[in-house]
Motif scaffolding. Structure first.
Motif, short mmCIF file in Angstrom:
data_model
loop_
_atom_site.label_atom_id
_atom_site.label_comp_id
_atom_site.label_asym_id
_atom_site.label_seq_id
_atom_site.Cartn_x
_atom_site.Cartn_y
_atom_site.Cartn_z
N ARG A 153 -4.54 15.77 50.11
CA ARG A 153 -4.88 15.24 48.79
C ARG A 153 -5.27 13.77 48.94
O ARG A 153 -4.54 12.97 49.52
N LYS A 154 -6.38 13.46 48.42
CA LYS A 154 -6.87 12.10 48.52
C LYS A 154 -6.11 11.21 47.55
O LYS A 154 -5.94 11.55 46.38
N TYR A 155 -5.64 10.11 48.03
CA TYR A 155 -4.89 9.22 47.13
C TYR A 155 -5.46 7.83 47.08
O TYR A 155 -4.92 6.96 46.39
N GLY A 156 -6.54 7.60 47.77
CA GLY A 156 -7.13 6.29 47.67
C GLY A 156 -8.42 6.17 48.44
O GLY A 156 -8.71 6.98 49.31
N GLN A 157 -9.15 5.21 48.08
CA GLN A 157 -10.38 4.91 48.80
C GLN A 157 -10.64 3.43 48.71
O GLN A 157 -10.50 2.83 47.64
N LYS A 158 -10.98 2.86 49.81
CA LYS A 158 -11.23 1.43 49.84
C LYS A 158 -12.50 1.15 50.61
O LYS A 158 -12.84 1.82 51.55
N ALA A 159 -13.15 0.13 50.19
CA ALA A 159 -14.30 -0.34 50.95
C ALA A 159 -13.81 -0.97 52.24
O ALA A 159 -12.81 -1.68 52.28
N VAL A 160 -14.50 -0.66 53.28
CA VAL A 160 -14.15 -1.20 54.59
C VAL A 160 -14.93 -2.48 54.84
O VAL A 160 -16.14 -2.53 54.62
N LYS A 161 -14.20 -3.45 55.26
CA LYS A 161 -14.83 -4.73 55.53
C LYS A 161 -15.90 -4.56 56.61
O LYS A 161 -15.70 -3.90 57.62
N ASN A 162 -17.00 -5.17 56.38
CA ASN A 162 -18.12 -5.14 57.33
C ASN A 162 -18.71 -3.76 57.52
O ASN A 162 -19.37 -3.50 58.51
N SER A 163 -18.42 -2.89 56.62
CA SER A 163 -18.98 -1.56 56.74
C SER A 163 -19.47 -1.08 55.39
O SER A 163 -18.83 -1.33 54.37
N PRO A 164 -20.59 -0.42 55.38
CA PRO A 164 -21.09 0.11 54.11
C PRO A 164 -20.36 1.37 53.70
O PRO A 164 -20.53 1.84 52.58
N PHE A 165 -19.55 1.90 54.60
CA PHE A 165 -18.88 3.16 54.30
C PHE A 165 -17.44 2.91 53.90
O PHE A 165 -16.74 2.10 54.49
N PRO A 166 -16.99 3.64 52.92
CA PRO A 166 -15.62 3.47 52.46
C PRO A 166 -14.63 4.19 53.37
O PRO A 166 -15.01 5.04 54.17
N ARG A 167 -13.39 3.83 53.24
CA ARG A 167 -12.33 4.52 53.95
C ARG A 167 -11.52 5.31 52.94
O ARG A 167 -11.15 4.81 51.89
N SER A 168 -11.28 6.54 53.26
CA SER A 168 -10.53 7.40 52.36
C SER A 168 -9.13 7.64 52.89
O SER A 168 -8.94 7.77 54.10
N TYR A 169 -8.19 7.72 51.99
CA TYR A 169 -6.80 7.92 52.35
C TYR A 169 -6.35 9.28 51.84
O TYR A 169 -6.50 9.59 50.67
N TYR A 170 -5.78 10.04 52.74
CA TYR A 170 -5.33 11.37 52.38
C TYR A 170 -3.86 11.54 52.73
O TYR A 170 -3.37 10.95 53.68
N ARG A 171 -3.21 12.37 51.98
CA ARG A 171 -1.82 12.75 52.25
C ARG A 171 -1.74 14.26 52.31
O ARG A 171 -2.42 14.96 51.56
N CYS A 172 -0.90 14.73 53.19
CA CYS A 172 -0.68 16.17 53.27
C CYS A 172 -0.03 16.64 51.98
O CYS A 172 0.91 16.03 51.48
N THR A 173 -0.57 17.72 51.44
CA THR A 173 -0.08 18.18 50.14
C THR A 173 1.24 18.91 50.23
O THR A 173 1.89 19.13 49.21
N SER A 174 1.62 19.27 51.41
CA SER A 174 2.87 20.00 51.55
C SER A 174 4.05 19.11 51.20
O SER A 174 4.12 17.95 51.59
N VAL A 175 4.97 19.68 50.45
CA VAL A 175 6.14 18.91 50.06
C VAL A 175 6.96 18.58 51.30
O VAL A 175 7.04 19.37 52.24
N SER A 176 7.54 17.44 51.28
CA SER A 176 8.39 16.96 52.36
C SER A 176 7.61 16.71 53.64
O SER A 176 8.19 16.51 54.69
N CYS A 177 6.32 16.74 53.54
CA CYS A 177 5.50 16.38 54.70
C CYS A 177 4.81 15.07 54.38
O CYS A 177 4.05 14.97 53.42
N ASN A 178 5.10 14.09 55.18
CA ASN A 178 4.60 12.75 54.85
C ASN A 178 3.44 12.32 55.73
O ASN A 178 3.22 11.15 55.96
N VAL A 179 2.74 13.27 56.22
CA VAL A 179 1.60 12.95 57.08
C VAL A 179 0.45 12.40 56.25
O VAL A 179 0.15 12.89 55.18
#
Length: 287
Positions: A156-182
């Motif tokens: 599950r995506k929980y964030g997106q940030k612009a990457v410094k010096n890059s035109p492409f953003p960085r996306s942040y994902y978390r495992c959707t499984s409960v008790s899994c913090n990957v």
DNA sequence: CGCGTTTGACCGGCGC
DNA sequence: GCGCCGGTCAAACGCG
């Protein structure tokens, strides 16, 4: 592309290496059909990796202000400009290649409590008590049209940030499984938009919901983050290729100054859990 | 309705 | 102390 030996890169060196196109990765996008080989496109003899201190942030040289990403949406099905093949999030359509590049051996002390289950105050309290500890991180580059590679887990995506010096953003994902913090971060290479850099953090506490536990390589309960992801990834995307990939890695890191501890392919098949050790230690051994 | 994404706000770390 | 930056939160929104 130069064809120097492939090593890993310190994570903090990664961005700067990307700047100069001197980063290691494989490309078997030309071999989508058989998935039987991969090609080293470019690499350099990088600095030692075994005990690299992973900086809390992956940050490259900061030479200019942040540019606004021209394409910041829909990175899950994003098509890069140098490829006209249709891109879908499905594994079958992914033309990709990968090789892990760095693996955080430090920060082994991990916070086992699932981040997403904590309240703000709990987080706050924790952070005030001590510096935030990071899970071991593991990253690899993938030549792929899609940013978010299908790896058998649900994210599950929980964030997106612009990457410094890059035109492409960085996306942040978390495992959707409960008790899994990957968690994982996905970003596209600035210098080569066809390359996706995926950084995993933590270990899954559950089998892959998509893959199940049965595949060509038998039942697998991964241990170790790198092996977890890499094995999973390779088993799904390139079930045969991972052998070749590792072989290539063995070849690539065949510096005479190193210890030669690369196992046989047969060992890999049975000793699944060592994939991360195989790759990581192997790649990071040279110093 | 449930689940995943989007996106601006917020927070903490860090360098100056 | 201040500002920058990476990372996270969470409400709003979209979609099947």
């Amino acid at each position: 592309m130069e064809n120097n030996k492939m090593m890993g890169v310190k994570i903090q060196d990664y961005a700067s290496n990307m700047e100069s196109n001197n980063y290691p990765f494989f490309d078997f996008s030309e071999d989508k059909g058989s998935l039987g080989s991969m090609e080293l496109l470019g690499a350099q003899d990088y600095s030692p990796l075994l005990d690299f201190p992973l900086s809390p942030h992956v940050s490259g040289p900061q030479t200019s202000s942040v540019k606004e990403p021209p394409e910041t949406k829909k990175e899950c099905s994003e098509v890069t400009n140098n490829n006209q093949q249709p891109a879908t999030p499905n594994s079958s359509s992914i033309s990709s290649a990968s090789s892990e590049v760095f693996y955080d051996e430090q920060n082994k002390t991990v916070d086992q409590a699932p981040e997403h289950q904590k309240t703000k105050e709990q987080l706050k309290a924790k952070k005030t008590n001590q510096k935030r500890q990071r899970e071991p991180r593991f990253a690899f580059m993938t030549k792929s049209e899609v940013d978010h590679l299908e790896d058998g887990y649900r994210w599950r995506k929980y964030g997106q940030k612009a990457v410094k010096n890059s035109p492409f953003p960085r996306s942040y994902y978390r495992c959707t499984s409960v008790s899994c913090n990957v968690k994982k971060r996905v970003e596209r290479s600035f210098s080569d938009p066809s390359i996706v850099v995926t950084t995993y953090e933590g270990q899954h506490t559950h089998p892959s919901p998509v893959m199940g536990r049965s595949n060509n390589f038998g039942s697998v309960i991964m241990s170790g983050s790198a092996g977890n992801y890499m094995s999973q990834y390779y088993r799904q995307q390139h079930q045969q290729v991972h052998i070749d990939a590792l072989s290539s890695l063995g070849f690539l890191s065949s510096s005479s100054s190193r210890n030669a501890t690369f196992p046989q392919e047969t060992a890999l098949l049975s000793d699944y859990g060592l994939l991360q050790d195989v790759v990581s230690s192997h790649m990071f051994e040279r110093r």
